[in-house]
Design a protein around this motif. Structure first.
Motif, short mmCIF file in Angstrom:
data_model
loop_
_atom_site.label_atom_id
_atom_site.label_comp_id
_atom_site.label_asym_id
_atom_site.label_seq_id
_atom_site.Cartn_x
_atom_site.Cartn_y
_atom_site.Cartn_z
N PHE A 88 -3.12 0.99 -33.60
CA PHE A 88 -4.20 1.16 -32.44
C PHE A 88 -5.53 0.95 -32.83
N ILE A 89 -5.93 1.20 -34.13
CA ILE A 89 -7.33 0.85 -34.44
C ILE A 89 -7.33 -0.60 -34.69
N VAL A 92 -7.86 -1.97 -31.38
CA VAL A 92 -9.42 -1.85 -30.78
C VAL A 92 -10.35 -2.74 -31.56
N ALA A 95 -9.90 -6.30 -30.34
CA ALA A 95 -10.18 -6.82 -28.75
C ALA A 95 -11.79 -7.06 -29.13
N GLY A 104 -5.71 -7.93 -28.60
CA GLY A 104 -6.29 -6.67 -28.88
C GLY A 104 -5.57 -5.84 -27.91
N LEU A 105 -5.99 -5.95 -26.48
CA LEU A 105 -5.67 -5.09 -25.57
C LEU A 105 -4.02 -4.94 -25.45
N VAL A 108 -3.15 -2.61 -28.60
CA VAL A 108 -3.52 -1.29 -28.06
C VAL A 108 -2.58 -0.60 -27.17
#
Length: 136
Positions: A88-89, A92, A95, A104-105, A108
């Motif tokens: 997740f990090i 982000v 992105a 990136g999205l 996520v």
């Protein structure tokens, strides 16, 4: 002052939720592995680095959790909630890099799907196990 335990939900309520959350976590797991594989092997320019090495490092945490996830181990799903935060990090941060917004999205989104599925599976599976053991 003693704390009263909340009653556990009935088995009929828990069973479909356990199945659904397991499917969500497996779908998120497979989607994240596929996304990382396609990205590092086919799309991104690594400027001379070996894509298999980078992909291996990226997939190592997921590979350690894979046996437990595939067998439906609730503790492995709980550990997945911690490990998936790394992805997740990374998603982000990625992105915000020029030209990598979509990847990136997607990272996520797939990591959130895996996190939510694993979290709900852990909760409901432990409740189901307690209910089946005779606790009310």
């Amino acid at each position: 002052m003693a704390r009263k335990n909340k009653p556990l939900p009935p088995v009929e309520w828990l069973l479909p939720r356990v199945r659904l959350s397991r499917l969500l976590s497996l779908a998120g797991f497979v989607a994240l592995v596929a996304l990382l594989s396609v990205w590092y092997l086919l799309i991104v320019d690594l400027h001379g680095a070996r894509p298999w090495v980078i992909l291996g490092v990226q997939l190592l945490p997921l590979a350690l959790l894979a046996p437990g996830l595939l067998l439906g181990n609730a503790r492995a799903h709980a550990w997945t909630c911690y490990v998936v935060n790394l992805y997740f990090i990374q998603g982000v941060v990625t992105a915000f890099e020029p030209g990598r917004l979509v990847f990136g999205l997607l990272e996520v989104g797939t990591s959130l799907l895996l996190f939510v599925g694993a979290l709900l599976y852990t909760r409901w599976k432990f409740q189901l196990d307690r209910r089946l053991a005779g606790e009310s």
